[in-house]
Design an enzyme around this catalytic site. Structure first.
Site, short mmCIF file in Angstrom:
data_model
loop_
_atom_site.label_atom_id
_atom_site.label_comp_id
_atom_site.label_asym_id
_atom_site.label_seq_id
_atom_site.Cartn_x
_atom_site.Cartn_y
_atom_site.Cartn_z
N ASP A 56 5.28 -5.24 1.79
CA ASP A 56 4.76 -4.13 1.01
C ASP A 56 3.90 -4.73 -0.09
O ASP A 56 3.88 -5.96 -0.28
CB ASP A 56 5.94 -3.32 0.44
CG ASP A 56 5.49 -2.11 -0.36
OD1 ASP A 56 4.44 -1.53 -0.03
OD2 ASP A 56 6.20 -1.75 -1.32
N ASP A 58 3.20 -2.97 -3.71
CA ASP A 58 3.70 -2.68 -5.06
C ASP A 58 5.13 -3.18 -5.23
O ASP A 58 6.02 -2.85 -4.43
CB ASP A 58 3.64 -1.18 -5.35
CG ASP A 58 2.21 -0.65 -5.31
OD1 ASP A 58 1.39 -1.17 -6.09
OD2 ASP A 58 1.93 0.24 -4.51
N LYS A 205 8.04 16.57 -10.71
CA LYS A 205 7.75 15.84 -9.48
C LYS A 205 6.27 15.95 -9.12
O LYS A 205 5.63 14.95 -8.74
CB LYS A 205 8.61 16.41 -8.34
CG LYS A 205 8.37 15.75 -6.99
CD LYS A 205 9.21 16.42 -5.91
CE LYS A 205 8.92 15.81 -4.54
NZ LYS A 205 9.69 16.49 -3.47
N ILE A 208 4.12 13.88 -11.68
CA ILE A 208 4.21 12.45 -11.38
C ILE A 208 3.42 12.14 -10.11
O ILE A 208 2.71 11.12 -10.03
CB ILE A 208 5.68 12.01 -11.20
CG1 ILE A 208 6.44 12.06 -12.54
CG2 ILE A 208 5.77 10.63 -10.56
CD1 ILE A 208 6.10 10.95 -13.50
N ASP A 210 0.79 13.68 -9.02
CA ASP A 210 -0.63 13.74 -9.32
C ASP A 210 -1.15 12.43 -9.92
O ASP A 210 -2.29 12.04 -9.67
CB ASP A 210 -0.93 14.90 -10.29
CG ASP A 210 -0.87 16.26 -9.62
OD1 ASP A 210 -0.85 16.30 -8.37
OD2 ASP A 210 -0.83 17.28 -10.33
N VAL A 211 -0.29 11.78 -10.69
CA VAL A 211 -0.69 10.50 -11.29
C VAL A 211 -1.06 9.50 -10.20
O VAL A 211 -2.00 8.71 -10.35
CB VAL A 211 0.44 9.93 -12.18
CG1 VAL A 211 0.05 8.56 -12.74
CG2 VAL A 211 0.75 10.89 -13.33
N HIS A 212 -0.34 9.56 -9.08
CA HIS A 212 -0.60 8.64 -7.97
C HIS A 212 -1.65 9.21 -7.02
O HIS A 212 -2.65 8.55 -6.74
CB HIS A 212 0.70 8.38 -7.19
CG HIS A 212 1.76 7.68 -7.98
ND1 HIS A 212 1.87 6.31 -8.03
CD2 HIS A 212 2.75 8.15 -8.78
CE1 HIS A 212 2.88 5.96 -8.80
NE2 HIS A 212 3.44 7.07 -9.26
N ASP A 343 10.41 -3.17 -1.70
CA ASP A 343 11.29 -2.88 -2.84
C ASP A 343 12.04 -1.57 -2.67
O ASP A 343 13.04 -1.34 -3.36
CB ASP A 343 10.49 -2.83 -4.15
CG ASP A 343 9.54 -1.64 -4.18
OD1 ASP A 343 8.52 -1.68 -3.46
OD2 ASP A 343 9.81 -0.67 -4.91
#
Length: 495
Positions: A56, A58, A205, A208, A210-212, A343
């Site tokens: 992965d 991140d 939810k 959060i 939307d941030v991504h 992770d």
């Protein structure tokens, strides 16, 4: 009648009936420190059998500074205010770095954040409404005890769906989300505002997300990469070592190419793609591992999506989406010769080990901090006395005379105090990521099931050669006798 009890470790003058070693009356309790750079095994695995290594991105190849969580919190908080019409007063809340830990459960309908153990029992003292603990009596009344029934636990991937009222936060990126949920709950309670907890959960939810999804976080990190990305925990050295030993490598990440490319240029260098045989971005894990319908799509260096059918996965190319079944068909990389690191225990590892027989490695960055705490003299003394005290209570409870029972009750009170102290050493609100007092956490249970090995970072691989076999520690089952001195309990000498 209990007169006096002296606790001695098993060394040389007194014979221990359990391990048949000896202890001097003046012995000092000692312990073997654990190296934080160790790789720990849940399942026996020989690196000599591994031909292909997958990663992965991140928190596996790229590690982020604590400032990224502050960024996510602040942006999501402002989205709640500007787009969901939440009160302006929420701006007074800042991110609290050490409030939450990974692996917690959130009761969506009751707006409670808590830690649950491997047997579905709530760890009393770790239930929070907003930023404040809920009294144990109130928790017991709400749940008719401290057990959480299976039907209301989170689903297989830790999500609150299909009637499950609990959500489990397994992602490191979820720490800002848990903190924001707690802060908004706190604001509403402090101002006596009536609100629907389910709506609050969904709005946070979405904010959060939307941030991504809207790329806000990605653009911020790319604009100031040195501020947000740590230098990859020697990721470059690990990848180079694997390449020099003839290992195949691939990358499967949910992050977009521009973001990964910028980060890998910083961590590894501009030639990072030469190290990987296959690179897949925006994979949409865990759907990538289960949904057979999504085909791969090739992406140019400038992010242009091409329309050609993919007949093979080529080195140097970038692919988007796709699915694992097509990946297996095109590469032939199957079974236990593949080791994949991630992770997220559910999204990265669970399906691979359960359905496809890949070997899996969990990256747990929190492990390094927890091991360092466990190596401290304070923790060693607390745990040594706590275990001894538990043994005393277990053996002495059979004495029913009033004087003995009074002593046992004092020990029980002391044990409860010490259990809280050991929790607070790791995190004042929720304690250790891995334990709820003596039991493993629900997080630990899933980790032991879905990860063959686990470690603080992939840099730990630098400490081993590629013929190394990882052996899980053989800890005795409850009905088994102890055989090894380091597993033997303290000697109890009754005077």
């Amino acid at each position: 009648m209990i007169n006096q009890i002296m606790l001695l470790p098993c060394t040389k003058d007194h014979v221990c009936p359990l391990c048949e070693t000896h202890a001097p009356s003046s012995a000092i309790i000692c312990t073997n420190s654990v190296n934080p750079d160790t790789i720990f095994a849940n399942n026996e695995m020989n690196l000599g059998d591994i031909e292909i290594y997958g990663f992965d991105y991140d928190y596996t190849l790229a590690f982020y500074s604590s400032q990224l969580h502050t960024l996510i919190f602040n942006i999501a908080r402002d989205i709640l205010i500007t787009e969901h019409r939440y009160p302006e007063g929420l701006r007074e809340y800042e991110y609290i770095p050490n409030f939450a830990v990974r692996g917690l459960h959130y009761d969506v309908q009751k707006a409670l954040l808590m830690k649950i153990d491997a047997f579905h029992y709530i760890q009393l003292g770790t239930v929070y409404r907003g930023l404040h603990p809920v009294p144990d009596e109130e928790v017991i009344a709400m749940y008719e005890g401290s057990h959480v029934p299976l039907e209301i636990m989170s689903d297989f991937y830790g999500k609150s769906s299909h009637g499950h009222t609990m959500k489990q936060y397994m992602d490191i990126f979820s720490l800002p989300e848990m903190t924001l949920l707690s802060c908004v709950n706190d604001f509403f309670m402090r101002h006596n505002i009536d609100y629907e907890p389910v709506h609050l959960y969904k709005d946070v939810k979405e904010a959060i997300g939307d941030v991504h999804v809207k790329g806000i976080m990605y653009r911020a990190v790319e604009a100031d990469i040195e501020k947000y990305i740590c230098y990859g925990e020697q990721s470059h050295a690990v990848l180079k070592k694997l390449s020099e030993n003839g290992k195949k490598m691939f990358l499967i990440t949910n992050s977009p190419f521009d973001f990964v490319d910028r980060g890998m240029n910083y961590i590894v260098g501009k030639d990072w793609r030469d190290l990987f045989d296959v690179v897949i971005v925006q994979a949409d894990k865990p759907g990538f591992f289960n949904d057979r319908r999504k085909p791969f799509r090739r992406v140019t260096d400038k992010g242009v999506l091409l329309w050609d059918r993919i007949h093979r996965l080529e080195k140097g190319q970038i692919y988007k989406q796709g699915n694992l079944y097509e990946f297996l068909r095109l590469t032939g990389w199957r079974g236990s010769k593949v080791l994949y690191f991630g992770d997220h225990i559910y999204s990265d590892l669970a399906d691979l080990t359960l359905k496809h027989g890949w070997r899996t490695g969990a990256i747990i960055p929190e492990l390094r901090k927890e091991i360092k705490i466990m190596n401290t003299e304070q923790y060693v003394h607390l745990m040594t006395w706590l275990q001894a005290l538990t043994g005393l209570i277990e053996h002495m409870q059979v004495y029913r005379d009033p004087a003995s029972q009074a002593v046992v009750q004092e020990w029980i009170k002391e044990r409860e105090t010490m259990r809280s102290q050991t929790k607070d050493i790791f995190n004042a609100q929720f304690g250790s990521l891995f334990r709820t007092y003596h039991n493993p956490t629900y997080f630990s249970r899933r980790l032991s099931r879905f990860a063959d090995i686990y470690m603080a970072s992939i840099s730990c691989l630098l400490n081993y050669d590629f013929q190394h076999t990882f052996f899980p520690r053989r800890t005795p089952l409850q009905h088994e006798s102890t055989f090894w001195p380091e597993q033997s309990p303290l000697l109890l000498v009754y005077l």
